[in-house]
Write a protein that holds these residues in place. Structure first.
Motif, PDB file in Angstrom:
ATOM      1  N   UNK A  30       0.836  -1.195   0.000  1.00 22.00           N
ATOM      2  CA  UNK A  30       0.000   0.000   0.000  1.00 22.00           C
ATOM      3  C   UNK A  30       0.874   1.249   0.000  1.00 22.00           C
ATOM      4  N   UNK A  31       0.928   1.977  -1.116  1.00 24.90           N
ATOM      5  CA  UNK A  31       1.775   3.170  -1.172  1.00 24.90           C
ATOM      6  C   UNK A  31       1.521   4.139  -0.018  1.00 24.90           C
ATOM      7  N   UNK A  32       0.270   4.247   0.430  1.00 19.91           N
ATOM      8  CA  UNK A  32      -0.062   5.151   1.534  1.00 19.91           C
ATOM      9  C   UNK A  32       0.679   4.770   2.806  1.00 19.91           C
ATOM     10  N   UNK A  33       0.932   3.481   3.005  1.00 21.06           N
ATOM     11  CA  UNK A  33       1.495   3.003   4.258  1.00 21.06           C
ATOM     12  C   UNK A  33       2.937   2.500   4.158  1.00 21.06           C
ATOM     13  N   UNK A  34       3.396   2.177   2.963  1.00 21.03           N
ATOM     14  CA  UNK A  34       4.720   1.561   2.794  1.00 21.03           C
ATOM     15  C   UNK A  34       5.851   2.463   3.275  1.00 21.03           C
ATOM     16  N   UNK A  35       5.676   3.773   3.186  1.00 20.95           N
ATOM     17  CA  UNK A  35       6.728   4.699   3.594  1.00 20.95           C
ATOM     18  C   UNK A  35       6.665   5.103   5.051  1.00 20.95           C
ATOM     19  N   UNK A  36       5.767   4.505   5.822  1.00 18.85           N
ATOM     20  CA  UNK A  36       5.640   4.871   7.227  1.00 18.85           C
ATOM     21  C   UNK A  36       6.897   4.461   7.987  1.00 18.85           C
ATOM     22  N   UNK A  37       7.279   5.273   8.959  1.00 15.11           N
ATOM     23  CA  UNK A  37       8.518   5.034   9.707  1.00 15.11           C
ATOM     24  C   UNK A  37       8.564   3.680  10.394  1.00 15.11           C
ATOM     25  N   UNK A  38       7.442   3.143  10.838  1.00 12.49           N
ATOM     26  CA  UNK A  38       7.488   1.852  11.537  1.00 12.49           C
ATOM     27  C   UNK A  38       7.846   0.704  10.609  1.00 12.49           C
ATOM     28  N   UNK A  39       7.660   0.896   9.326  1.00 11.27           N
ATOM     29  CA  UNK A  39       8.010  -0.159   8.370  1.00 11.27           C
ATOM     30  C   UNK A  39       9.524  -0.360   8.382  1.00 11.27           C
ATOM     31  N   UNK A  40      10.264   0.721   8.248  1.00 10.22           N
ATOM     32  CA  UNK A  40      11.730   0.619   8.246  1.00 10.22           C
ATOM     33  C   UNK A  40      12.318   0.568   9.653  1.00 10.22           C
ATOM     34  N   UNK A  41      11.819   1.420  10.561  1.00 14.07           N
ATOM     35  CA  UNK A  41      12.417   1.520  11.897  1.00 14.07           C
ATOM     36  C   UNK A  41      12.150   0.301  12.772  1.00 14.07           C
ATOM     37  N   UNK A  42      10.930  -0.254  12.681  1.00 15.18           N
ATOM     38  CA  UNK A  42      10.557  -1.365  13.559  1.00 15.18           C
ATOM     39  C   UNK A  42      10.353  -2.680  12.822  1.00 15.18           C
ATOM     40  N   UNK A  43      10.417  -2.648  11.495  1.00 15.71           N
ATOM     41  CA  UNK A  43      10.260  -3.868  10.717  1.00 15.71           C
ATOM     42  C   UNK A  43       8.828  -4.360  10.609  1.00 15.71           C
ATOM     43  N   UNK A  44       7.847  -3.489  10.854  1.00 12.84           N
ATOM     44  CA  UNK A  44       6.445  -3.898  10.792  1.00 12.84           C
ATOM     45  C   UNK A  44       6.069  -4.182   9.341  1.00 12.84           C
ATOM     46  N   UNK A  45       5.463  -5.346   9.118  1.00  4.67           N
ATOM     47  CA  UNK A  45       5.049  -5.749   7.772  1.00  4.67           C
ATOM     48  C   UNK A  45       3.542  -5.970   7.664  1.00  4.67           C
ATOM     49  N   UNK A  46       2.870  -6.208   8.802  1.00  2.00           N
ATOM     50  CA  UNK A  46       1.423  -6.389   8.755  1.00  2.00           C
ATOM     51  C   UNK A  46       0.805  -5.740   9.982  1.00  2.00           C
ATOM     52  N   UNK A  47      -0.457  -5.335   9.825  1.00  2.00           N
ATOM     53  CA  UNK A  47      -1.160  -4.591  10.876  1.00  2.00           C
ATOM     54  C   UNK A  47      -2.636  -4.930  10.829  1.00  2.00           C
ATOM     55  N   UNK A  48      -3.237  -5.008  11.997  1.00  2.00           N
ATOM     56  CA  UNK A  48      -4.671  -5.207  12.127  1.00  2.00           C
ATOM     57  C   UNK A  48      -5.124  -4.403  13.335  1.00  2.00           C
ATOM     58  N   UNK A  49      -6.012  -3.427  13.122  1.00  2.00           N
ATOM     59  CA  UNK A  49      -6.451  -2.589  14.232  1.00  2.00           C
ATOM     60  C   UNK A  49      -7.911  -2.213  14.118  1.00  2.00           C
ATOM     61  N   UNK A  50      -8.514  -1.912  15.270  1.00  2.00           N
ATOM     62  CA  UNK A  50      -9.911  -1.498  15.324  1.00  2.00           C
ATOM     63  C   UNK A  50     -10.050  -0.350  16.315  1.00  2.00           C
ATOM     64  N   UNK A  51     -11.006   0.554  16.063  1.00  2.00           N
ATOM     65  CA  UNK A  51     -11.206   1.676  16.980  1.00  2.00           C
ATOM     66  C   UNK A  51     -11.918   1.241  18.256  1.00  2.00           C
ATOM     67  N   UNK A  52     -11.578   1.924  19.339  1.00  2.00           N
ATOM     68  CA  UNK A  52     -12.274   1.753  20.608  1.00  2.00           C
ATOM     69  C   UNK A  52     -13.364   2.826  20.637  1.00  2.00           C
ATOM     70  N   UNK A  53     -14.517   2.502  20.123  1.00  2.00           N
ATOM     71  CA  UNK A  53     -15.625   3.431  19.976  1.00  2.00           C
ATOM     72  C   UNK A  53     -16.515   3.332  21.219  1.00  2.00           C
ATOM     73  N   UNK A  54     -16.551   4.416  22.027  1.00  2.00           N
ATOM     74  CA  UNK A  54     -17.281   4.353  23.291  1.00  2.00           C
ATOM     75  C   UNK A  54     -18.775   4.627  23.116  1.00  2.00           C
ATOM     76  N   UNK A  55     -19.508   4.586  24.226  1.00  2.00           N
ATOM     77  CA  UNK A  55     -20.966   4.741  24.184  1.00  2.00           C
ATOM     78  C   UNK A  55     -21.400   6.145  23.781  1.00  2.00           C
TER      79      UNK A  55
END
Length: 187
Positions: free
Chosen positions: A119-144
């Protein structure tokens, strides 16, 4: 809050604007959250990492200044080595423009990236190079009240196929945690 897609800057895209950050910080303080590590959230993150088989898991409370992992699971010995042979450690704080959680907060929807480099939008993110992150899965904590308190996420140093099962699992984890958070600070 409306979602304004990131604007292009050269080949990279900016982190989305977060106009709810001040209100979120007030809401989190009211819940007694977001200012210190929470052992119960560390336990929650560790269980989430175990269920998903991932290297990292976080409960993230972003604000105007950056991101704070009140819950964090990371391996004792980081799996990624720098060129000089030292290990890359993830800490409790990240700048707002690092990682993918700010996009989840702005979108108010889960985000699954099987290989962030696709994903060009995400490939240049610092965590990709700095931390070696290759995959991500996240969800919002949407309160009441309809506010996004933060995110629950997992990340790995290898590409992962999340599928519907992964999306359903991260959304269920976020929904479960919001109920606990609104009941009072984790114990």
């Amino acid at each position: 809050m409306s979602y304004d897609p990131p604007r292009p800057v050269g080949r990279l895209l900016l982190t989305p604007q977060d106009t709810e950050a001040p209100a979120r910080a007030r809401r989190l303080r009211g819940l007694g959250l977001g200012e210190r590590p929470e052992p119960a959230l560390d336990t929650f993150a560790a269980r989430l990492a175990g269920r998903t088989g991932t290297t990292y898991a976080m409960v993230n409370f972003p604000d105007e200044n950056g991101q704070f992992f009140a819950g964090l699971h990371a391996p004792e010995a980081a799996p990624v080595l720098r060129e000089d042979g030292t290990r890359v450690e993830i800490g409790r704080f990240l700048p707002r423009d690092h990682g993918f959680c700010p996009h989840v907060v702005a979108r108010r929807k889960a985000l699954a990236l099987q290989d962030v480099r696709d994903f060009p939008r995400f490939a240049g993110n610092a965590v990709v190079d700095d931390l070696g992150i290759r995959s991500y899965l996240g969800a919002p904590l949407l309160d009441s009240t309809g506010m996004v308190l933060g995110t629950v996420c997992v990340a790995d140093v290898a590409p992962r196929t999340w599928g519907r099962e992964g999306l359903d699992a991260i959304k269920a984890a976020a929904a479960e945690l919001v109920v606990r958070l609104e009941g009072g600070p984790p114990h």
